[in-house]
Design an enzyme around this catalytic site. Structure first.
Site, PDB file in Angstrom:
ATOM      1  N   ASP A  41     -79.446  96.531  19.154  1.00  0.00           N
ATOM      2  CA  ASP A  41     -80.740  95.861  19.301  1.00  0.00           C
ATOM      3  C   ASP A  41     -81.584  96.030  18.039  1.00  0.00           C
ATOM      4  O   ASP A  41     -81.973  97.138  17.688  1.00  0.00           O
ATOM      5  CB  ASP A  41     -81.486  96.439  20.505  1.00  0.00           C
ATOM      6  CG  ASP A  41     -80.914  95.927  21.813  1.00  0.00           C
ATOM      7  OD1 ASP A  41     -80.856  94.688  21.970  1.00  0.00           O
ATOM      8  OD2 ASP A  41     -80.526  96.741  22.653  1.00  0.00           O
ATOM      9  N   HIS A  72     -78.069  91.889  18.327  1.00  0.00           N
ATOM     10  CA  HIS A  72     -79.105  91.114  19.016  1.00  0.00           C
ATOM     11  C   HIS A  72     -80.376  91.145  18.166  1.00  0.00           C
ATOM     12  O   HIS A  72     -81.099  92.142  18.159  1.00  0.00           O
ATOM     13  CB  HIS A  72     -79.325  91.727  20.404  1.00  0.00           C
ATOM     14  CG  HIS A  72     -80.366  91.056  21.219  1.00  0.00           C
ATOM     15  ND1 HIS A  72     -80.860  91.589  22.401  1.00  0.00           N
ATOM     16  CD2 HIS A  72     -81.027  89.876  21.050  1.00  0.00           C
ATOM     17  CE1 HIS A  72     -81.763  90.781  22.907  1.00  0.00           C
ATOM     18  NE2 HIS A  72     -81.903  89.746  22.108  1.00  0.00           N
ATOM     19  N   GLY A 148     -87.866  94.029  24.037  1.00  0.00           N
ATOM     20  CA  GLY A 148     -88.699  94.988  23.318  1.00  0.00           C
ATOM     21  C   GLY A 148     -88.462  96.435  23.691  1.00  0.00           C
ATOM     22  O   GLY A 148     -88.577  97.315  22.840  1.00  0.00           O
ATOM     23  N   PHE A 149     -88.101  96.662  24.950  1.00  0.00           N
ATOM     24  CA  PHE A 149     -87.971  98.052  25.402  1.00  0.00           C
ATOM     25  C   PHE A 149     -86.816  98.181  26.397  1.00  0.00           C
ATOM     26  O   PHE A 149     -86.552  97.247  27.162  1.00  0.00           O
ATOM     27  CB  PHE A 149     -89.266  98.520  26.081  1.00  0.00           C
ATOM     28  CG  PHE A 149     -90.443  98.472  25.144  1.00  0.00           C
ATOM     29  CD1 PHE A 149     -90.701  99.546  24.296  1.00  0.00           C
ATOM     30  CD2 PHE A 149     -91.250  97.345  25.085  1.00  0.00           C
ATOM     31  CE1 PHE A 149     -91.769  99.489  23.403  1.00  0.00           C
ATOM     32  CE2 PHE A 149     -92.313  97.277  24.196  1.00  0.00           C
ATOM     33  CZ  PHE A 149     -92.579  98.359  23.347  1.00  0.00           C
ATOM     34  N   GLY A 150     -86.194  99.354  26.375  1.00  0.00           N
ATOM     35  CA  GLY A 150     -85.197  99.659  27.384  1.00  0.00           C
ATOM     36  C   GLY A 150     -85.873 100.138  28.659  1.00  0.00           C
ATOM     37  O   GLY A 150     -87.079 100.416  28.685  1.00  0.00           O
ATOM     38  N   GLY A 151     -85.098 100.224  29.717  1.00  0.00           N
ATOM     39  CA  GLY A 151     -85.564 100.860  30.946  1.00  0.00           C
ATOM     40  C   GLY A 151     -86.540 100.043  31.784  1.00  0.00           C
ATOM     41  O   GLY A 151     -87.194 100.591  32.668  1.00  0.00           O
ATOM     42  N   ASP A 178     -78.860  90.650  29.662  1.00  0.00           N
ATOM     43  CA  ASP A 178     -79.426  91.839  29.012  1.00  0.00           C
ATOM     44  C   ASP A 178     -80.799  92.140  29.596  1.00  0.00           C
ATOM     45  O   ASP A 178     -81.699  91.288  29.551  1.00  0.00           O
ATOM     46  CB  ASP A 178     -79.538  91.524  27.502  1.00  0.00           C
ATOM     47  CG  ASP A 178     -80.042  92.683  26.660  1.00  0.00           C
ATOM     48  OD1 ASP A 178     -80.204  93.790  27.187  1.00  0.00           O
ATOM     49  OD2 ASP A 178     -80.259  92.450  25.454  1.00  0.00           O
ATOM     50  N   GLY A 179     -80.941  93.339  30.147  1.00  0.00           N
ATOM     51  CA  GLY A 179     -82.243  93.793  30.626  1.00  0.00           C
ATOM     52  C   GLY A 179     -82.209  94.213  32.078  1.00  0.00           C
ATOM     53  O   GLY A 179     -81.970  93.388  32.966  1.00  0.00           O
ATOM     54  N   GLY A 180     -82.402  95.499  32.325  1.00  0.00           N
ATOM     55  CA  GLY A 180     -82.452  95.987  33.698  1.00  0.00           C
ATOM     56  C   GLY A 180     -81.121  95.923  34.410  1.00  0.00           C
ATOM     57  O   GLY A 180     -81.064  95.835  35.640  1.00  0.00           O
ATOM     58  N   SER A 201     -80.150 101.770  29.381  1.00  0.00           N
ATOM     59  CA  SER A 201     -80.526 103.013  30.073  1.00  0.00           C
ATOM     60  C   SER A 201     -79.555 103.365  31.197  1.00  0.00           C
ATOM     61  O   SER A 201     -79.352 104.549  31.486  1.00  0.00           O
ATOM     62  CB  SER A 201     -81.962 102.910  30.595  1.00  0.00           C
ATOM     63  OG  SER A 201     -82.118 101.758  31.366  1.00  0.00           O
TER      64      SER A 201
HETATM   65  C1  DX5 Z   1     -84.322  94.954  25.397  1.00  0.00           C
HETATM   66  C2  DX5 Z   1     -82.983  94.992  24.702  1.00  0.00           C
HETATM   67  C3  DX5 Z   1     -81.926  95.473  25.578  1.00  0.00           C
HETATM   68  C4  DX5 Z   1     -82.153  96.874  26.099  1.00  0.00           C
HETATM   69  C5  DX5 Z   1     -81.726  96.893  27.518  1.00  0.00           C
HETATM   70  O1  DX5 Z   1     -85.241  94.316  24.630  1.00  0.00           O
HETATM   71  O2  DX5 Z   1     -82.602  93.728  24.189  1.00  0.00           O
HETATM   72  O3  DX5 Z   1     -80.627  95.353  25.004  1.00  0.00           O
HETATM   73  O4  DX5 Z   1     -81.457  97.883  25.427  1.00  0.00           O
HETATM   74  O5  DX5 Z   1     -82.069  98.104  28.055  1.00  0.00           O
HETATM   75  P1  DX5 Z   1     -81.916  98.364  29.605  1.00  0.00           P
HETATM   76  O6  DX5 Z   1     -80.458  98.172  29.913  1.00  0.00           O
HETATM   77  O7  DX5 Z   1     -82.371  99.771  29.740  1.00  0.00           O
HETATM   78  O8  DX5 Z   1     -82.808  97.375  30.315  1.00  0.00           O
HETATM   79 ZN    ZN Z   2     -80.434  93.465  23.618  1.00  0.00          ZN
END
Ligand code: DX5
Ligand code: ZN
Length: 222
Positions: A41, A72, A148-151, A178-180, A201
């Protein structure tokens, strides 16, 4: 390294939730679970309100990993930096449709540079935006959180777009999500037609990353 051909469901761990001081070990740990793809990322603090890594880090990781580098780009000017990422060792580059006026040109340029190409849609971006160019790509990435953020929590409405994307591209193009993504959301997105499952995450926040990858795999083996 090439993106695997379609016909398999691939789990692609995202390093965003990994320990950035031990990235090589983190990547090799998920590699030992038999994954083929690692999701990198890249954030510029402009397209998204966060900053991560760029070409120098990817170039160093290239020396320690043979996984497919699924890069990405969450950046405002992907065309400007495309060559730098390819030079660093990216195998696959995904850019966001929201920031590119002439996606055909960038897709062509990336293919000429020798990488496979992905196009990405934010949760609020309608599928129509990529309808004309999706088939020129090797993978379409559907975001199921705001980037922008994980989790963050999975957005079920955004995931519903996967069905339409799969109809548009047919069986020969990968559809990534991708995401959650975790063991709850994975069976949903696979049932909609996703075949490339990014999880950050859900893998790297667990002490046993191999077990976490396997738990995701088992969640979609109906
Ligand atoms: C979010 C990223 C994702 C992120 C997903 O902006 O593009 O790739 O790492 O994180 P999780 O799986 O924790 O939602
Ligand atoms: Zn990503």
């Amino acid at each position: 390294m090439r993106l695997p051909k379609t016909g398999t469901i691939e789990v692609a761990p995202s390093i965003l939730s990994a320990d950035f001081a031990r990235l090589a070990d983190e990547i090799n740990e998920v590699a030992s679970a038999g994954v083929n793809i690692i999701h990198l990322d890249v954030m510029d603090g402009h397209f998204v309100p966060n900053i991560t890594i760029g070409p120098p880090v990817i170039a160093k990781l290239r020396k320690v990993s043979n996984l497919v580098f699924d890069t990405h780009l969450m950046i405002s000017e992907p065309a400007k930096y495309a060559e730098a990422f390819v030079g660093a060792g990216a195998d696959h580059i995904t850019f966001h449709i929201e920031v590119v006026d002439e996606p055909e040109n960038l897709i062509e340029k990336l293919h000429e540079l020798g990488v496979t190409v992905g196009i990405c849609l934010n949760p609020k971006t309608p599928v129509e935006r990529i309808e004309k160019v999706a088939r020129l790509c090797d993978m379409v990435l559907v975001m199921t959180v705001e980037p922008g953020f994980g989790g963050q929590d999975f957005i079920p409405e955004a995931a519903k777009k996967i069905r339409r994307v799969r109809e548009i591209v047919g069986p020969e193009t990968r559809v990534e999500v991708d995401g959650g993504i975790d063991t709850q959301s994975t069976p949903i997105v696979v049932s909609y037609g996703a075949d490339t499952i990014v999880a950050g995450s859900a893998i790297f926040s667990k002490p046993d990353r191999v077990a976490a990858v396997n738990a995701i795999r088992e969640s979609f083996e109906f």
